[in-house]
Design a protein around this motif. Structure first.
Motif, short mmCIF file in Angstrom:
data_model
loop_
_atom_site.label_atom_id
_atom_site.label_comp_id
_atom_site.label_asym_id
_atom_site.label_seq_id
_atom_site.Cartn_x
_atom_site.Cartn_y
_atom_site.Cartn_z
N GLU A 190 4.50 107.35 126.97
CA GLU A 190 3.76 107.10 128.20
C GLU A 190 2.35 106.61 127.88
N GLY A 191 2.13 105.34 128.15
CA GLY A 191 0.82 104.75 127.95
C GLY A 191 0.52 104.33 126.52
N ILE A 192 1.44 104.52 125.57
CA ILE A 192 1.14 104.24 124.16
C ILE A 192 2.33 103.54 123.50
N MET A 193 2.05 102.58 122.62
CA MET A 193 3.07 101.95 121.77
C MET A 193 2.69 102.20 120.31
N THR A 194 3.71 102.51 119.49
CA THR A 194 3.49 102.76 118.07
C THR A 194 4.54 102.02 117.27
N ILE A 195 4.14 101.34 116.21
CA ILE A 195 5.06 100.69 115.30
C ILE A 195 4.84 101.25 113.90
N ALA A 196 5.94 101.59 113.21
CA ALA A 196 5.88 102.11 111.84
C ALA A 196 6.78 101.25 110.97
N ILE A 197 6.19 100.59 109.97
CA ILE A 197 6.91 99.66 109.11
C ILE A 197 7.01 100.25 107.70
N PRO A 198 8.21 100.33 107.12
CA PRO A 198 8.32 100.81 105.73
C PRO A 198 7.53 99.91 104.78
N ARG A 199 6.80 100.49 103.88
CA ARG A 199 6.00 99.70 102.94
C ARG A 199 6.87 98.81 102.06
N VAL A 200 8.08 99.28 101.74
CA VAL A 200 8.96 98.47 100.88
C VAL A 200 9.42 97.20 101.58
N ALA A 201 9.25 97.15 102.92
CA ALA A 201 9.62 95.93 103.65
C ALA A 201 8.49 94.91 103.66
N LEU A 202 7.40 95.22 102.98
CA LEU A 202 6.23 94.33 102.99
C LEU A 202 5.78 93.98 101.57
N PRO A 203 6.70 93.48 100.72
CA PRO A 203 6.28 93.12 99.36
C PRO A 203 5.32 91.94 99.38
N GLY A 204 4.29 92.02 98.55
CA GLY A 204 3.33 90.94 98.48
C GLY A 204 2.35 90.88 99.62
N VAL A 205 2.35 91.89 100.50
CA VAL A 205 1.46 91.91 101.66
C VAL A 205 0.32 92.89 101.42
N ASP A 206 -0.88 92.50 101.82
CA ASP A 206 -2.04 93.39 101.73
C ASP A 206 -1.98 94.35 102.92
N VAL A 207 -1.25 95.45 102.76
CA VAL A 207 -1.00 96.36 103.87
C VAL A 207 -2.26 97.05 104.36
N ASP A 208 -3.25 97.20 103.49
CA ASP A 208 -4.47 97.89 103.89
C ASP A 208 -5.29 97.09 104.90
N SER A 209 -5.01 95.79 105.01
CA SER A 209 -5.78 94.97 105.96
C SER A 209 -4.97 94.64 107.21
N MET A 210 -3.80 95.24 107.40
CA MET A 210 -2.97 94.91 108.56
C MET A 210 -3.62 95.41 109.85
N HIS A 211 -3.35 94.68 110.93
CA HIS A 211 -3.96 95.00 112.21
C HIS A 211 -3.08 94.47 113.33
N LEU A 212 -3.48 94.79 114.58
CA LEU A 212 -2.79 94.27 115.76
C LEU A 212 -3.46 92.97 116.21
N LEU A 213 -3.08 92.45 117.39
CA LEU A 213 -3.66 91.21 117.88
C LEU A 213 -5.18 91.27 117.92
N ASN A 214 -5.70 92.40 118.31
CA ASN A 214 -7.14 92.64 118.20
C ASN A 214 -7.40 93.19 116.80
N ALA A 215 -8.08 92.41 115.97
CA ALA A 215 -8.24 92.76 114.57
C ALA A 215 -8.98 94.07 114.34
#
Length: 298
Positions: A190-215
């Motif tokens: 209610e009123g909130i959306m959450t996405i959780a992505i496994p780290r192993v699905a993001l090889p080669g990605v700088d996960v520490d800098s990930m963000h939503l549409l609003n950076a």
């Protein structure tokens, strides 16, 4: 009407010679030669995974009366490449070795079946010469990969020759295997959306800098997941009306591409859209009670 009789063909001896089809060797005669009354024989002491030209001659009282040539390839020194395990980012494979085979080294290469990538050799970490299994890591989830394993056997008196001249290929096996698909969890509360992505699905990605549409809405990262959360009216979330009774809220999990000073890509970019759908109103049989109210747009 014409009639004739054929004299029975007599064979009192055979000669059988063999040589590598690539011209790297000289012809050798099988010793002892096949007996005059046989129709099969075995040529042994050959190199594995090598094409040979075999030449068979027959004679009768010292005169040649038959001649045939064929090209045949010996079996690979390795076989039965199978999948023993894996996950979203790796595949564990094993294989068998022919009895008595000598292997000096392996090379292991892999590429996506759909042709989106080129072959990559694990030259920095090839399987050991005595290994019968290996792990291919750093793969993408839900992708079919063609894996090719090549074995080499040592050549005698290697001396100071280059590595490529110290052994020769004696086996190749190729199979296709698929990594497990990544399960991305999207929770619509209610009123909130959450996405959780496994780290192993993001090889080669700088996960520490990930963000939503609003950076400014950045991810929370732990050992297993990259998680982002937003309220329905925040972080650039888009609102869309579908039909008369449904609202759709959407956003994106974004990782920016990182390039060094020379123009090389250090971290690849990614954009993963996700959305939540809500009913504007749900009527209960006993009345028209509203079960969930979408917050007013801003």
């Amino acid at each position: 009407m014409c009639s004739s009789s054929l004299q029975e063909i007599q064979i009192d001896s055979y000669t059988l010679s063999y040589e590598p089809a690539d011209g790297t060797g000289t012809p050798n005669n099988l010793d002892p030669a096949p007996a005059a009354d046989v129709t099969s024989t075995t040529v042994s002491g050959l190199l594995p995974y090598t094409s040979y030209i075999l030449t068979l001659n027959s004679t009768d009282q010292g005169r040649q009366n038959g001649h045939t040539i064929g090209t045949f390839k010996t079996e690979s020194a390795i076989s039965d490449l199978t999948l023993d395990g894996g996950g979203m980012d790796q595949l564990v494979v094993s294989w068998g070795k022919a009895q008595g085979s000598q292997i000096s080294r392996y090379s292991l290469s892999y590429k996506p079946v759909d042709g989106t990538g080129s072959y990559r050799d694990r030259e920095l970490d090839p399987p050991a010469a005595d290994a019968t299994s290996a792990t291919v890591s750093g793969l993408l989830p839900g992708i079919s990969y063609t894996i090719t394993l090549t074995s080499f056997q040592p050549l005698g008196n290697a001396g100071r020759r280059k590595r490529s001249e110290q052994d020769r290929k004696n086996g190749v096996i190729t199979r296709t295997f698929r990594t497990e698909s990544a399960v991305v969890n999207v929770e619509c509360a209610e009123g909130i959306m959450t996405i959780a992505i496994p780290r192993v699905a993001l090889p080669g990605v700088d996960v520490d800098s990930m963000h939503l549409l609003n950076a400014s809405c950045v991810a929370t990262v732990d050992d297993d997941f990259v998680t982002m959360e937003t309220r329905l009216e925040e972080c650039g979330t888009r609102r869309q009306i579908s039909g008369e009774d449904k609202f759709i809220f959407s956003n994106e999990a974004i990782a920016d591409e990182v390039i060094d000073g020379s123009g090389a890509v250090i971290h690849q970019g990614v954009s993963l859209p996700f959305q939540c759908e809500f009913l504007r109103q749900f009527d209960i049989t006993q009345g028209g009670d509203i079960m969930f109210v979408i917050p007013p747009p801003r």
